[in-house]
Write a protein that holds these residues in place. Structure first.
Motif, PDB file in Angstrom:
ATOM      1  N   UNK A 108       0.831  -1.209   0.000  1.00  0.00           N
ATOM      2  CA  UNK A 108       0.000   0.000   0.000  1.00  0.00           C
ATOM      3  C   UNK A 108       0.865   1.259   0.000  1.00  0.00           C
ATOM      4  N   UNK A 109       1.929   1.234   0.794  1.00  0.00           N
ATOM      5  CA  UNK A 109       2.826   2.385   0.832  1.00  0.00           C
ATOM      6  C   UNK A 109       3.515   2.624  -0.502  1.00  0.00           C
ATOM      7  N   UNK A 110       3.895   1.553  -1.178  1.00  0.00           N
ATOM      8  CA  UNK A 110       4.539   1.695  -2.485  1.00  0.00           C
ATOM      9  C   UNK A 110       3.561   2.233  -3.527  1.00  0.00           C
ATOM     10  N   UNK A 111       2.290   1.782  -3.446  1.00  0.00           N
ATOM     11  CA  UNK A 111       1.281   2.330  -4.360  1.00  0.00           C
ATOM     12  C   UNK A 111       1.139   3.838  -4.168  1.00  0.00           C
TER      13      UNK A 111
END
Length: 279
Positions: A195-198
């Motif tokens: 989610x953080x990378x998205x």
């Protein structure tokens, strides 16, 4: 100013891309960065109506996308094997290829001021990175160098497209075509992002789309050769970002080279503005 702003946005983008490429496969990072660009620009397309974004020549858009993807692939093949200093030095050969191409393709007048500013700016880059060059990159240095004329060709195609396409159309279709061309390479080593990378990819989409829009606007209102000396300011932005974000203090030669780059950019900007002033 359009070209200067695009350089600042691309430096911020490259900082995020560097972090993501350490977490995910390089080609997957390339693909998701442009996919995020499509998602970011989707509201703009929907608001303006998709018919307004139909290009006058779809072949030209896909040609540009394919050429730009080829440059990205060469860059990503070489980057794990080359030091950052070597990468910086080699990357700054692209403006020289662009200026030569502008003369051959668009018959742009190559006034001595433009060549002088470009060469002085490149000299400033060598002042910064010269003491750090290892010379041990070998084969991969040649691969990285090969990406420079490919990227130059991509930007020259963009300049040609600005003659009959709006900047918004070019940027949207660049995202579409590079995403499509990058997908097969991304699937070779796919890892589902967190989610953080998205969230970081969304930021990349905003920065990249904004940067390419500013760059395309600069191509549409000025000779492409006249914008290239500003490219060398990217080294100044990168140095400032490293200092502010990572605490990397610039060294003596960085300050000297940065001063040379700034001086050449200010000088050519004043010369170009004087040349455009009504007589």
């Amino acid at each position: 100013m359009w070209s200067l702003t695009s350089g600042l946005l691309f430096v911020l983008l490259n900082g995020l891309m560097r972090e993501l490429s350490l977490q995910l496969a390089p080609f997957e990072t390339q693909f998701l960065r442009y996919l995020a660009g499509i998602c970011v620009m989707a509201p703009l397309v929907l608001r303006g109506g998709w018919r307004a974004f139909i290009p006058k020549t779809i072949g030209g858009q896909f040609t540009r996308g394919a050429v730009h993807t080829a440059g990205l692939c060469l860059w990503f093949i070489a980057i794990p094997h080359i030091s950052l200093a070597d990468t910086t030095a080699i990357g700054f050969t692209t403006p020289i290829f662009i200026m030569v191409g502008a003369v051959l393709v668009f018959k742009e007048p190559m006034r001595w001021e433009r060549w002088t500013a470009a060469l002085v700016g490149f000299g400033g880059v060598l002042i910064v990175v010269g003491p750090q060059l290892t010379g041990s990159s070998g084969y991969y240095a040649l691969v990285m160098l090969a990406s420079s004329p490919v990227f130059a060709a991509s930007f020259l195609i963009t300049k040609g497209l600005t003659r009959y396409e709006r900047a918004e159309v070019i940027v949207v279709w660049q995202a579409i075509t590079v995403t499509a061309c990058s997908l097969p390479f991304a699937l070779l080593d796919w890892k589902w992002p967190s989610a953080g990378q998205w969230l970081l990819f969304v930021c990349c989409g905003i920065l990249g789309s904004s940067g390419h829009y500013c760059l395309t606007r600069s191509f549409s209102i000025a000779d492409i050769s006249a914008t290239q000396s500003v490219k060398f300011l990217d080294l100044v932005w990168a140095t400032l970002l490293g200092w502010l974000a990572f605490g990397d203090l610039p060294g003596f030669w960085t300050l000297v080279g940065g001063s040379v780059i700034c001086a050449s950019t200010v000088w050519i900007a004043r010369r170009e503005a004087r040349g455009r002033a009504p007589g």
